[in-house]
Design a protein around this motif. Structure first.
Motif, PDB file in Angstrom:
ATOM      1  N   UNK A  15       0.981  -1.141   0.172  1.00 60.99           N
ATOM      2  CA  UNK A  15      -0.019   0.162   0.025  1.00 60.99           C
ATOM      3  C   UNK A  15       0.921   1.492  -0.036  1.00 60.99           C
ATOM      4  N   UNK A  16       0.398   2.118   0.964  1.00 64.44           N
ATOM      5  CA  UNK A  16       1.264   3.497   1.031  1.00 64.44           C
ATOM      6  C   UNK A  16       2.490   3.364   2.018  1.00 64.44           C
ATOM      7  N   UNK A  17       2.695   2.277   2.697  1.00 66.96           N
ATOM      8  CA  UNK A  17       3.479   2.021   3.788  1.00 66.96           C
ATOM      9  C   UNK A  17       5.022   2.162   3.264  1.00 66.96           C
ATOM     10  N   UNK A  18       5.957   2.345   4.093  1.00 66.57           N
ATOM     11  CA  UNK A  18       7.393   2.304   3.800  1.00 66.57           C
ATOM     12  C   UNK A  18       8.209   1.578   4.530  1.00 66.57           C
ATOM     13  N   UNK A  19       9.093   0.932   4.151  1.00 71.67           N
ATOM     14  CA  UNK A  19       9.905  -0.022   4.780  1.00 71.67           C
ATOM     15  C   UNK A  19      10.883   0.802   5.922  1.00 71.67           C
ATOM     16  N   UNK A  20      11.128   2.065   5.691  1.00 72.30           N
ATOM     17  CA  UNK A  20      11.878   2.756   6.567  1.00 72.30           C
ATOM     18  C   UNK A  20      11.252   3.762   7.604  1.00 72.30           C
ATOM     19  N   UNK A  21      10.027   4.305   7.065  1.00 69.69           N
ATOM     20  CA  UNK A  21       9.432   5.207   7.726  1.00 69.69           C
ATOM     21  C   UNK A  21       8.045   5.016   8.213  1.00 69.69           C
TER      22      UNK A  21
END
Length: 407
Positions: A231-237
């Motif tokens: 989705x709109x998630x991120x691996x770092x933030x």
């Protein structure tokens, strides 16, 4: 006093749609003379693609074509004819650079491939751009950038993890490929300046796309992890997402929000009047926030849903939190940042009075670029190219015209 960075560079543009024409467009912006060859019989695909001036389909009114070809000289030719192919050979003799995007192998059938052309012009720099390159099992695959996006991996990665892939909007690699191609082309020109040697550049849109997935490819090589949709998630933030806001004039609006570190997370939580979240020890690290993403995203969504997207943007930016409303086509022309940089440029147009194109992507201090004019109408510069650039006399031009070659 400013000068044009590419003044004196001569370019023959045999490309079409987006991936190839954007290369020539940039060269024209910075002073190159670019002759764009097309046909009024087999009309260039981009001329038939929206949006159109006035919303009416017109091969002289496509904003897409206009944006990709601003500043070029337009020549119509029947490339299937021997006479048309000879005009191309004469243009190659004039040009420093040839850019083409025909299906791999087509120019060879016409005797216009690099190996043939370089025999009479050893310092020729030629660039071919295609979906998968000129050689290999996928080289003959036809298609546009949406196919390139699928082959490079983007279509699989874009979307929500519990739903079908959504893919990137539009022909993504049509816009990635030209950026890498341009740098390579400029390097080839610099090498020719130093050594006198020409070059052939074979650009694969698929490989250009994969370059932008380097982290995912590298991780797979390291530990076998196959990247998946998130989705709109991120691996770092965390949080990192796009959230719904209050409707405006009956239309849904959204805002993108990210907290890149603990300070930004706490500023976000306080802006939402949630000191309980700001002070929680388990949310003081990105690992803790990632573990609690469902809870955090629910809290952010509950807050944004009661506010206009512009208000969310204002409050969070004032608090030092990266945030911006999700811009629509209606917002785009009035965007203050794009306006400040002169990104949209109004130009006179022979059919529509005026038209709008995007400005250069690069702001150079000593040699600023600019669109030199609207994209050519079909055959607009036939006489100019043939007489002023190639030196044909009136009789030869008449023969080409009467023979149906200039069409």
């Amino acid at each position: 006093m400013t000068t044009d960075a590419l003044a004196g560079l001569k370019v023959l543009d045999l490309s079409w749609v987006v991936a190839g024409p954007l290369i020539g467009r940039t060269l024209a912006d910075f002073g190159a003379t670019v002759v764009r060859v097309e046909s009024s019989v087999r009309v260039e695909t981009a001329r038939l693609m929206q949006p159109f001036h006035g919303g009416v389909q017109d091969k002289e009114g496509s904003a897409l074509f206009g944006n990709c070809n601003a500043g070029k000289l337009g020549l119509t030719l029947d490339l299937k004819s021997e006479e048309g192919q000879q005009v191309v050979r004469d243009l190659v003799a004039w040009a420093d650079v040839v850019v083409e995007s025909f299906s791999p192998g087509q120019l060879r059938k016409w005797g216009l491939d690099y190996e043939t052309l370089r025999a009479g012009k050893p310092d020729l720099v030629m660039l071919s751009t295609s979906i998968a390159g000129q050689h290999g099992p996928w080289s003959t695959l036809a298609g546009f950038g949406n196919v390139g996006s699928s082959l490079s991996g983007f279509q699989h990665l874009v979307g929500y993890e519990d739903r079908l892939p959504m893919g990137t909007f539009g022909p993504y690699t049509d816009y990635v490929g030209p950026r890498l191609a341009l740098v390579t082309l400029l390097a080839a020109l610099e090498n020719r300046r130093r050594t006198g040697e020409g070059a052939y550049i074979d650009v694969s849109q698929v490989e250009a796309g994969i370059y932008f997935l380097s982290p995912q490819v590298a991780q797979f090589g390291y530990d076998g992890t196959i990247a998946e949709r998130q989705g709109n998630r991120d691996q770092q933030y965390a949080p990192h997402g796009v959230f719904g806001c209050r409707q405006v004039d009956g239309k849904d609006r959204f805002v993108a929000v990210v907290a890149r570190d603990t300070a930004e997370w706490r500023a976000l939580a306080r802006a939402m009047s949630r000191p309980d979240l700001a002070d929680r020890a388990d949310l003081a690290t990105v690992e803790g926030r990632r573990a609690a993403q469902d809870e955090i995203e629910s809290a952010v969504a509950a807050w944004t849903s009661g506010l206009a997207a512009t208000e969310v943007e204002r409050v969070l930016q004032s608090a030092g939190v990266p945030a911006h409303l999700a811009v629509t086509s209606d917002d785009y022309p009035a965007d203050s940042q794009l306006g400040h940089r002169g990104h949209l440029v109004e130009l006179p147009h022979p059919r529509h009075g005026t038209t709008w194109v995007e400005g250069p992507r690069y702001a150079l201090s000593e040699t600023p670029g600019r669109p030199r004019g609207a994209a050519p109408t079909l055959g607009q510069h036939n006489e100019m190219v043939l007489t002023e650039i190639l030196g044909y006399d009136a009789e030869r031009v008449a023969v080409l015209t009467e023979g149906g070659i200039l069409r």
